[in-house]
Design a protein around this motif. Structure first.
Motif, PDB file in Angstrom:
ATOM      1  N   LYS A 172      -3.584  -1.667   2.912  1.00 42.84           N
ATOM      2  CA  LYS A 172      -2.208  -1.661   2.439  1.00 42.84           C
ATOM      3  C   LYS A 172      -1.255  -2.101   3.561  1.00 42.84           C
ATOM      4  CE  LYS A 172       1.104   0.193  -0.413  1.00 42.84           C
ATOM      5  NZ  LYS A 172       1.330  -0.079  -1.823  1.00 42.84           N
ATOM      6  N   ASN A 173      -0.399  -3.068   3.247  1.00 40.92           N
ATOM      7  CA  ASN A 173       0.676  -3.511   4.154  1.00 40.92           C
ATOM      8  C   ASN A 173       0.162  -3.958   5.522  1.00 40.92           C
ATOM      9  OD1 ASN A 173       2.479  -2.770   2.105  1.00 40.92           O
ATOM     10  ND2 ASN A 173       2.770  -0.718   2.954  1.00 40.92           N
ATOM     11  N   TRP A 174      -1.012  -4.600   5.542  1.00 41.86           N
ATOM     12  CA  TRP A 174      -1.593  -4.961   6.838  1.00 41.86           C
ATOM     13  C   TRP A 174      -0.793  -6.064   7.535  1.00 41.86           C
ATOM     14  CZ3 TRP A 174      -3.763  -8.779   9.818  1.00 41.86           C
ATOM     15  CH2 TRP A 174      -4.531  -8.358  10.911  1.00 41.86           C
ATOM     16  N   ILE A 175      -0.219  -6.963   6.777  1.00 45.16           N
ATOM     17  CA  ILE A 175       0.543  -8.058   7.366  1.00 45.16           C
ATOM     18  C   ILE A 175       1.994  -7.944   6.897  1.00 45.16           C
ATOM     19  CG2 ILE A 175      -0.166  -9.619   5.491  1.00 45.16           C
ATOM     20  CD1 ILE A 175       0.052 -11.933   7.444  1.00 45.16           C
ATOM     21  N   GLY A 176       2.918  -7.972   7.847  1.00 44.98           N
ATOM     22  CA  GLY A 176       4.310  -7.796   7.459  1.00 44.98           C
ATOM     23  C   GLY A 176       5.261  -7.945   8.632  1.00 44.98           C
TER      24      GLY A 176
END
Length: 350
Positions: A172-176
């Motif tokens: 979850k939300n690894w790249i941001g």
């Protein structure tokens, strides 16, 4: 030793000024459209270029919304020029699970010749705000993002935040990115067609921030839980607003908006929540998972860190009262329960 060979150290602390613009309306594309117009600031004599993005779930529930966005732009030709067609994207976590969607978003920005003075106005739930926001944050090192959150969760929490992300590697939300939105408009009308399940579960983030920041606010949520479940606006709107303002205050006055320190208070309950979402194949809504995660953290605090049992019990009683799942199927048979109908179990002997 020669002076030219002496190591030099230059550390210059500096701050970058940001403005977080939060607005509350009841009819932003109707009688109060001047509020949206006001945040679309011009950088010169020419109208600003605006591209509209719309959550597919919202488009299906409110078929007139796309037309109202177009009408808004057409009503103000001196200030706004619509850059390309309205883009309708998949709603829910699906938009964050396909990395190729990100490339398509960027190609649409490029085809419309958007630049750092252009605006991306996105109406949708938290997942759509996350994904479109991430694309806007990395295009030209940042387009101006205006969020129109359409769920209670995104109006109370995620739409206010400075995070954008998509999922990668099954995480979850690894790249941001961290990127401050240009503006956020919380419009009550946009919540009217939200299904009951999604409407109710968004209040888990209000419970979270109340536990962290304001015990009087938590007392109010407990007192009005049944009215919140019944979607009484006199109960729900003040809670959404107070939650948004507490999140905003933490981000802008808490001293660590980009989470460079070890502690991340606003992620209270979220470590297990993110795991639960993945375990359920995203069958659990984020708000439902956060409700469970907050309960888990409170039970752990009662068992290990001395949180008064009566306080933990109040948190455990609240989810059912607000219409949230007390015993989601994903947890059944997953191990020894520490909470449930019987409340908080005592700490095991060592």
């Amino acid at each position: 030793m020669s002076d030219s060979l002496v190591a030099e150290r230059i550390d210059v602390p500096f701050a970058v000024p940001f403005v977080h613009r939060l607005r509350f309306t009841t009819d932003v594309l109707g009688a109060e459209q001047d509020v949206l117009l006001d945040v679309l600031e011009k950088s010169g004599p020419n109208p600003v270029r605006v591209q509209f993005w719309l959550d597919g779930h919202v488009a299906a529930a409110q078929p007139d919304l796309a037309g109202r966005l177009v009408a808004f732009a057409e009503a103000h030709p001196d200030q706004v020029v619509q850059a390309g067609d309205i883009q309708i994207v998949a709603g829910g976590e699906a938009i964050k699970n396909d990395i190729h969607v990100l490339e398509r978003m960027l190609s649409i920005f490029e085809a419309a010749n958007l630049d750092r003075r252009s605006y991306v106005v996105v109406a949708g739930g938290g997942a759509v705000l996350d994904a479109v926001g991430f694309a806007a944050a990395i295009a030209h090192r940042g387009l101006r993002l205006v969020r129109l959150p359409t769920t209670t969760l995104s109006q109370a929490d995620s739409g206010i935040g400075v995070k954008n992300s998509v999922n990668l590697f099954g995480k979850k939300n690894w790249i941001g990115t961290f990127a401050v939105p240009w503006a956020v408009v919380n419009d009550a009308t946009l919540l009217e067609t939200l299904p009951d399940r999604d409407f109710r579960c968004g209040f888990s983030e209000a419970v979270k921030v109340a536990l962290l920041k304001d015990h009087n606010f938590f007392d109010r949520i407990c007192r009005d839980a049944d009215r919140i479940r019944q979607r009484e606006s006199e109960a729900t709107q003040p809670v959404i607003r107070a939650s948004a303002e507490l999140h905003l205050r933490h981000i802008t006055r808490g001293g660590d908006p980009f989470e460079n320190e070890v502690a991340r208070p606003l992620d209270f309950g979220h470590w297990s929540a993110h795991k639960l979402e993945i375990m359920s194949g995203f069958g659990l809504r984020h708000g439902e998972a956060v409700a469970i995660g907050v309960a888990i953290d409170c039970v752990y605090s009662a068992i290990v860190h001395g949180l008064p049992r009566r306080d933990a019990e109040r948190v455990l009683r609240l989810p059912g009262g607000a219409g949230l799942p007390a015993k989601p199927p994903v947890l059944v048979g997953s191990g020894r329960a520490v909470c449930g109908a019987g409340g908080v179990s005592p700490a095991p002997r060592r």
